[in-house]
Design an enzyme around this catalytic site. Sequence first.
Site, PDB file in Angstrom:
ATOM      1  N   LYS A   1     -12.239  60.255  20.363  1.00  7.08           N
ATOM      2  CA  LYS A   1     -11.039  61.061  20.131  1.00  7.08           C
ATOM      3  C   LYS A   1     -11.163  62.426  20.792  1.00  7.08           C
ATOM      4  O   LYS A   1     -10.224  62.907  21.447  1.00  7.08           O
ATOM      5  CB  LYS A   1     -10.792  61.220  18.629  1.00  7.08           C
ATOM      6  CG  LYS A   1     -10.340  59.951  17.928  1.00  7.08           C
ATOM      7  CD  LYS A   1     -10.175  60.171  16.446  1.00  7.08           C
ATOM      8  CE  LYS A   1      -9.518  58.968  15.775  1.00  7.08           C
ATOM      9  NZ  LYS A   1     -10.190  57.692  16.059  1.00  7.08           N
TER      10      LYS A   1
ATOM     11  N   GLY B   1      -6.248  52.577  13.594  1.00  2.00           N
ATOM     12  CA  GLY B   1      -6.313  51.383  12.755  1.00  2.00           C
ATOM     13  C   GLY B   1      -6.722  51.720  11.340  1.00  2.00           C
ATOM     14  O   GLY B   1      -6.259  51.119  10.374  1.00  2.00           O
ATOM     15  N   ASN B   2      -7.578  52.746  11.195  1.00  2.00           N
ATOM     16  CA  ASN B   2      -7.996  53.171   9.866  1.00  2.00           C
ATOM     17  C   ASN B   2      -6.929  53.993   9.158  1.00  2.00           C
ATOM     18  O   ASN B   2      -6.973  54.168   7.945  1.00  2.00           O
ATOM     19  CB  ASN B   2      -9.293  53.979   9.961  1.00  2.00           C
ATOM     20  CG  ASN B   2     -10.492  53.099  10.260  1.00  2.00           C
ATOM     21  OD1 ASN B   2     -10.513  51.950   9.862  1.00  2.00           O
ATOM     22  ND2 ASN B   2     -11.468  53.627  10.966  1.00  2.00           N
TER      23      ASN B   2
ATOM     24  N   LYS C   1      -8.795  52.697  21.700  1.00  2.00           N
ATOM     25  CA  LYS C   1      -7.362  52.955  21.809  1.00  2.00           C
ATOM     26  C   LYS C   1      -7.051  54.412  22.122  1.00  2.00           C
ATOM     27  O   LYS C   1      -6.037  54.716  22.734  1.00  2.00           O
ATOM     28  CB  LYS C   1      -6.618  52.476  20.569  1.00  2.00           C
ATOM     29  CG  LYS C   1      -6.794  53.279  19.308  1.00  2.00           C
ATOM     30  CD  LYS C   1      -5.669  54.243  19.058  1.00  2.00           C
ATOM     31  CE  LYS C   1      -5.865  55.004  17.780  1.00  2.00           C
ATOM     32  NZ  LYS C   1      -7.203  55.389  17.385  1.00  2.00           N
TER      33      LYS C   1
ATOM     34  N   LYS D   1     -18.254  50.207  19.618  1.00  2.00           N
ATOM     35  CA  LYS D   1     -16.943  50.239  18.980  1.00  2.00           C
ATOM     36  C   LYS D   1     -16.983  49.533  17.625  1.00  2.00           C
ATOM     37  O   LYS D   1     -17.290  48.342  17.530  1.00  2.00           O
ATOM     38  CB  LYS D   1     -15.903  49.568  19.883  1.00  2.00           C
ATOM     39  CG  LYS D   1     -14.509  49.452  19.282  1.00  2.00           C
ATOM     40  CD  LYS D   1     -13.860  50.799  19.094  1.00  2.00           C
ATOM     41  CE  LYS D   1     -12.427  50.652  18.562  1.00  2.00           C
ATOM     42  NZ  LYS D   1     -11.836  51.961  18.251  1.00  2.00           N
TER      43      LYS D   1
END
Length: 305
Positions: free
Chosen positions: A267, A9-10, A209, A122
């Site tokens: 991640k 998203g970033n 995600k 989050k």
Amino acid sequence: MRVVVALGGNALLQRGEPMTTEVQRTNVRKAAPALAAIAAEHELVLSHGNGPQVGLLALQAAAYTDAEPSTLDVLGAQTQGMIAYLLEQELRNCFPPTERFATIMTMVEVDKDDPAFASPTKFVGPVYSEGQAQQLAEEKGWPFRKDGESWRRVVPSPRPQHIFQLDAIRALLDLDIVVICTGGGGIPTLVTEDHGKPSLTGVEAVIDKDLATELLAREVGADLYVMATDVDGVYADWGRPDQRRLDRVTVAELRDMEFPAGSMGPKVEAATSFVENTGGRAAIGGLDQIELIVNGTAGTQVVPS
């Protein structure tokens, strides 16, 4: 090669940029040619983050006081449509006219007893100063945590257990269709029992995600899982004078390092899980280097120990 790419998203909305549709469209347009080149050589599956976008929608919803604001699962569903619309439109403008696309609204099962519901980590929404964060915390009752030099709202992020639309996603891939799915980690969904039958209900959370897309990548038999973000790779000793980027690293080496829970931590966990479970390759790096990352010459490449 079957390649699954998670667009952060970033990455779609750079830090400090205004959260406008045009800004996001511009960022997608910049990435589209490289994604087209990947799709020309490989089977491509795309997911995307929604942290900045879902946080903004929550803020907008809370500003309207004449009705109960929409819950995070509903807002997550909205971002799936909003972001995938921009992705698919710009990709269609860049890909050959014969390329086929499909966007799948994706629900992902979570466990009602997941400890994440008691400990939000989050990051969602825009960045704030410490004073702004304190004011919003008092007004809205939202928890905040420091993210770099700024402050952001945090929400529960339960672990993904099952992707409900998995069979449909597999069927589309078998037809050589570029699939956009599992947006924002999927819509967080509980499976309960109603009169002896399973019943699905949404829940107030945002699934990470990267972890959800890792589950997707395993389930569709991906050879490579790429997490495209707004940094050029994973850094050891981040924020210190001696920080260094990890170019090629094994699962065992990553397990001996620590990373922030709300940003790089998921991640790294997703990358190590994918490599351990499949023997394949995972990579983390900047969206602007996505072709090089797929080729193994940029970003952080995570390989079996």
